[in-house]
Motif scaffolding. Structure first.
Motif, PDB file in Angstrom:
ATOM      1  N   LYS A   1      90.282 164.052  26.741  1.00  0.00           N
ATOM      2  CA  LYS A   1      89.607 163.724  28.184  1.00  0.00           C
ATOM      3  C   LYS A   1      88.294 162.685  28.227  1.00  0.00           C
ATOM      4  CE  LYS A   1      91.652 167.360  30.856  1.00  0.00           C
ATOM      5  NZ  LYS A   1      91.525 168.632  30.628  1.00  0.00           N
ATOM      6  N   ARG A   2      87.608 163.050  26.963  1.00  0.00           N
ATOM      7  CA  ARG A   2      86.585 162.048  26.592  1.00  0.00           C
ATOM      8  C   ARG A   2      86.786 160.657  26.284  1.00  0.00           C
ATOM      9  NH1 ARG A   2      82.408 166.447  23.666  1.00  0.00           N
ATOM     10  NH2 ARG A   2      81.847 167.337  25.701  1.00  0.00           N
ATOM     11  N   ALA A   3      88.085 160.527  25.984  1.00  0.00           N
ATOM     12  CA  ALA A   3      88.539 159.227  25.447  1.00  0.00           C
ATOM     13  C   ALA A   3      88.056 158.905  24.171  1.00  0.00           C
ATOM     14  CB  ALA A   3      88.220 158.105  26.548  1.00  0.00           C
ATOM     15  N   THR A  56      76.980 172.178  26.084  1.00  0.00           N
ATOM     16  CA  THR A  56      76.229 171.736  27.136  1.00  0.00           C
ATOM     17  C   THR A  56      76.610 172.582  28.518  1.00  0.00           C
ATOM     18  OG1 THR A  56      76.224 169.633  26.332  1.00  0.00           O
ATOM     19  CG2 THR A  56      75.664 169.927  28.637  1.00  0.00           C
ATOM     20  N   THR A  57      77.747 173.093  28.376  1.00  0.00           N
ATOM     21  CA  THR A  57      78.166 173.836  29.740  1.00  0.00           C
ATOM     22  C   THR A  57      77.470 175.150  29.494  1.00  0.00           C
ATOM     23  OG1 THR A  57      80.201 172.970  29.587  1.00  0.00           O
ATOM     24  CG2 THR A  57      80.214 174.797  31.157  1.00  0.00           C
ATOM     25  N   HIS A  58      77.348 175.855  28.463  1.00  0.00           N
ATOM     26  CA  HIS A  58      76.445 177.081  28.268  1.00  0.00           C
ATOM     27  C   HIS A  58      75.225 176.951  28.534  1.00  0.00           C
ATOM     28  CE1 HIS A  58      80.249 178.649  26.744  1.00  0.00           C
ATOM     29  NE2 HIS A  58      79.801 179.951  26.384  1.00  0.00           N
ATOM     30  N   GLU A  92      85.442 183.077  32.213  1.00  0.00           N
ATOM     31  CA  GLU A  92      85.214 184.297  31.977  1.00  0.00           C
ATOM     32  C   GLU A  92      84.437 184.290  30.673  1.00  0.00           C
ATOM     33  OE1 GLU A  92      89.311 184.502  32.239  1.00  0.00           O
ATOM     34  OE2 GLU A  92      88.220 183.133  33.641  1.00  0.00           O
ATOM     35  N   ASP A  93      84.842 183.590  29.720  1.00  0.00           N
ATOM     36  CA  ASP A  93      83.873 183.436  28.372  1.00  0.00           C
ATOM     37  C   ASP A  93      82.580 183.118  28.437  1.00  0.00           C
ATOM     38  OD1 ASP A  93      86.357 184.382  26.933  1.00  0.00           O
ATOM     39  OD2 ASP A  93      86.990 182.140  26.622  1.00  0.00           O
ATOM     40  N   LEU A  94      82.547 181.913  29.431  1.00  0.00           N
ATOM     41  CA  LEU A  94      81.266 181.407  29.643  1.00  0.00           C
ATOM     42  C   LEU A  94      80.191 182.338  30.309  1.00  0.00           C
ATOM     43  CD1 LEU A  94      79.374 178.618  30.111  1.00  0.00           C
ATOM     44  CD2 LEU A  94      80.796 178.499  32.112  1.00  0.00           C
ATOM     45  N   THR A 138      81.594 172.644  17.274  1.00  0.00           N
ATOM     46  CA  THR A 138      82.286 171.440  17.209  1.00  0.00           C
ATOM     47  C   THR A 138      82.054 170.889  18.700  1.00  0.00           C
ATOM     48  OG1 THR A 138      83.857 172.470  15.917  1.00  0.00           O
ATOM     49  CG2 THR A 138      84.476 170.391  16.890  1.00  0.00           C
ATOM     50  N   PRO A 139      81.917 169.665  18.576  1.00  0.00           N
ATOM     51  CA  PRO A 139      82.080 168.977  20.180  1.00  0.00           C
ATOM     52  C   PRO A 139      83.263 169.341  20.954  1.00  0.00           C
ATOM     53  CG  PRO A 139      81.435 167.159  18.362  1.00  0.00           C
ATOM     54  CD  PRO A 139      81.885 168.427  17.681  1.00  0.00           C
ATOM     55  N   GLY A 140      82.803 169.642  22.225  1.00  0.00           N
ATOM     56  CA  GLY A 140      83.947 170.210  23.290  1.00  0.00           C
ATOM     57  C   GLY A 140      84.050 171.659  23.288  1.00  0.00           C
ATOM     58  N   THR A 141      83.258 172.283  22.429  1.00  0.00           N
ATOM     59  CA  THR A 141      83.535 173.755  22.581  1.00  0.00           C
ATOM     60  C   THR A 141      82.737 174.427  23.742  1.00  0.00           C
ATOM     61  OG1 THR A 141      81.525 174.098  20.881  1.00  0.00           O
ATOM     62  CG2 THR A 141      84.125 174.244  20.094  1.00  0.00           C
ATOM     63  N   GLY A 142      81.678 173.439  24.206  1.00  0.00           N
ATOM     64  CA  GLY A 142      81.163 174.209  25.520  1.00  0.00           C
ATOM     65  C   GLY A 142      79.656 174.334  25.287  1.00  0.00           C
ATOM     66  N   LEU A 157      68.516 174.416  21.801  1.00  0.00           N
ATOM     67  CA  LEU A 157      68.898 173.305  21.372  1.00  0.00           C
ATOM     68  C   LEU A 157      70.280 173.168  20.963  1.00  0.00           C
ATOM     69  CD1 LEU A 157      66.290 173.620  17.808  1.00  0.00           C
ATOM     70  CD2 LEU A 157      66.346 171.472  19.876  1.00  0.00           C
ATOM     71  N   ASP A 158      70.898 172.138  21.622  1.00  0.00           N
ATOM     72  CA  ASP A 158      72.401 171.865  21.932  1.00  0.00           C
ATOM     73  C   ASP A 158      72.633 170.924  20.887  1.00  0.00           C
ATOM     74  OD1 ASP A 158      74.622 170.544  22.954  1.00  0.00           O
ATOM     75  OD2 ASP A 158      73.939 170.778  25.047  1.00  0.00           O
ATOM     76  N   TRP A 159      73.486 171.195  19.916  1.00  0.00           N
ATOM     77  CA  TRP A 159      74.003 170.028  18.911  1.00  0.00           C
ATOM     78  C   TRP A 159      75.117 170.507  18.181  1.00  0.00           C
ATOM     79  CZ3 TRP A 159      71.309 167.166  14.425  1.00  0.00           C
ATOM     80  CH2 TRP A 159      71.574 165.959  14.365  1.00  0.00           C
TER      81      TRP A 159
HETATM   82  P1  DAT Z   1      80.140 170.392  24.349  1.00  0.00           P
HETATM   83  O1  DAT Z   1      78.854 170.404  24.912  1.00  0.00           O
HETATM   84  O2  DAT Z   1      80.187 171.408  23.279  1.00  0.00           O
HETATM   85  O3  DAT Z   1      80.240 169.041  23.472  1.00  0.00           O
HETATM   86  P2  DAT Z   1      80.863 170.663  26.961  1.00  0.00           P
HETATM   87  O4  DAT Z   1      80.160 171.760  27.391  1.00  0.00           O
HETATM   88  O5  DAT Z   1      80.453 169.338  27.355  1.00  0.00           O
HETATM   89  O6  DAT Z   1      81.190 170.659  25.268  1.00  0.00           O
HETATM   90  O7  DAT Z   1      82.449 171.048  27.299  1.00  0.00           O
HETATM   91  C1  DAT Z   1      83.596 170.303  27.211  1.00  0.00           C
HETATM   92  C2  DAT Z   1      84.462 170.328  28.232  1.00  0.00           C
HETATM   93  O8  DAT Z   1      85.159 171.734  28.243  1.00  0.00           O
HETATM   94  C3  DAT Z   1      83.829 170.513  29.864  1.00  0.00           C
HETATM   95  O9  DAT Z   1      84.779 169.897  30.621  1.00  0.00           O
HETATM   96  C4  DAT Z   1      83.857 171.844  30.250  1.00  0.00           C
HETATM   97  C5  DAT Z   1      84.904 172.436  29.202  1.00  0.00           C
HETATM   98  N1  DAT Z   1      84.538 173.693  29.068  1.00  0.00           N
HETATM   99  C6  DAT Z   1      83.913 174.163  27.865  1.00  0.00           C
HETATM  100  N2  DAT Z   1      83.510 175.416  27.649  1.00  0.00           N
HETATM  101  C7  DAT Z   1      84.336 176.066  28.796  1.00  0.00           C
HETATM  102  C8  DAT Z   1      84.913 177.303  29.044  1.00  0.00           C
HETATM  103  N3  DAT Z   1      84.216 178.354  28.132  1.00  0.00           N
HETATM  104  N4  DAT Z   1      85.555 177.704  29.989  1.00  0.00           N
HETATM  105  C9  DAT Z   1      86.115 176.554  30.575  1.00  0.00           C
HETATM  106  N5  DAT Z   1      85.642 175.189  30.653  1.00  0.00           N
HETATM  107  C10 DAT Z   1      85.046 174.975  29.491  1.00  0.00           C
END
Ligand code: DAT
Length: 179
Positions: free
Chosen positions: A114-116, A21-23, A156-158, A15-19, A82-84
Motif C-alpha cells: 500500500k506504500r508503493a 508510528t501508529t503506536h 486490539e493489539d495496538l 520492520t517498516p510497516g509493523t506499526g 524514538l520511532d525508527w
Molecule cells: P511503521 O511506523 O512501523 O512503518 P505504521 O504505524 O505506519 O508502521 O503502520 C503501517 C500501516 O499498518 C498503517 O496503515 C497502520 C497499519 N497498522 C499498524 N499496526 C496496526 C495494528 N496493530 N492494527 C491495525 N493496523 C495497524
C-alpha cells in the motif's frame, strides 16, 4: 543517566510497516507523562541528517554522527518516543524501554504494498521480519529486561500494547517516587 531523567526514553522499533508510528501516536495521547514523538526517519529528512538518497531503494543513507548529535540533548532530557526501524545506533544509556513490534509477514507485505515501495524493498523488509532482524538487534544492544516484543496485527493489539506501555510508564514513575 536514566535515573536523572524526569521522564523516560521509549524506543519503538520494528520492520517498516509493523506499526511504530501508529503506536507512538496513540501512546502520546495515553501517556501519564507528556511524551514527544520523534519519527526518526522524518527527522533525518527534515534536518538533512543523511549522506545521500538512494533512488533505487527509495531510502536515505543516514549520517549517524549528525543524527546522534541532534538527538543527544533530547534523550538526555527524556520524555521522548524514538520511532525508527533500527535501534542499535542509540546508546544503551538512552534507553529505558525498547519495544519491538512484530507482524505476520503476509500482513506486513500487504501494508508495504500500500506504500508503493519498490518490490525489492518489500521483499527485503519482509525477509527481515521473518528473520527477526530488528528483534535480534534490540536483544544484542540492550539489557534483556528492557526489551519487549509485541505483536502488532490488529487494532486490539495496538490498544493492549499501548495500555501495557502506559502501565510500564506508571511503574517507572512510582519507582522514582513521582506522584
Ligand atoms: P511503521 O511506523 O512501523 O512503518 P505504521 O504505524 O505506519 O508502521 O503502520 C503501517 C500501516 O499498518 C498503517 O496503515 C497502520 C497499519 N497498522 C499498524 N499496526 C496496526 C495494528 N496493530 N492494527 C491495525 N493496523 C495497524
Amino acid at each position: 543517566m536514566s535515573s536523572s531523567r524526569k521522564a523516560p526514553v521509549v524506543i519503538i522499533t520494528g520492520t517498516p510497516g509493523t506499526g511504530k508510528t501508529t503506536h507512538a501516536d496513540l501512546l502520546v495521547q495515553e501517556s501519564p507523562i507528556p511524551l514527544k514523538h520523534i519519527n526518526v526517519g522524518e527527522l533525518v529528512k527534515e534536518k538533512g541528517l543523511y549522506e545521500e538518497y538512494d533512488e533505487d531503494w527509495q531510502s536515505y543513507t543516514v549520517d549517524e554522527d549528525k543524527l546522534l548529535d541532534e538527538l543527544e540533548p533530547l534523550a538526555s532530557q527524556g520524555g521522548i518516543i524514538l520511532d525508527w526501524h533500527t535501534c542499535e545506533i542509540f546508546p544503551e544509556r538512552w534507553a529505558d524501554l525498547v519495544v519491538v513490534l512484530r507482524c505476520d509477514h503476509t500482513k506486513l507485505w500487504d501494508r508495504l504494498e500500500k506504500r508503493a515501495y519498490p518490490l525489492k524493498k518489500i521483499q527485503e523488509n519482509n525477509e527481515a521480519e521473518i528473520m527477526e532482524v530488528v528483534l535480534d538487534e534490540a536483544r544484542s544492544s540492550y539489557p534483556q529486561e528492557i526489551v519487549v516484543e509485541l505483536q502488532s496485527e490488529a487494532t486490539e493489539d495496538l490498544e493492549s500494547n499501548v495500555a501495557r506501555i502506559v502501565q510500564w510508564i506508571e511503574a517507572w514513575q512510582k519507582d522514582r517516587g513521582q506522584p
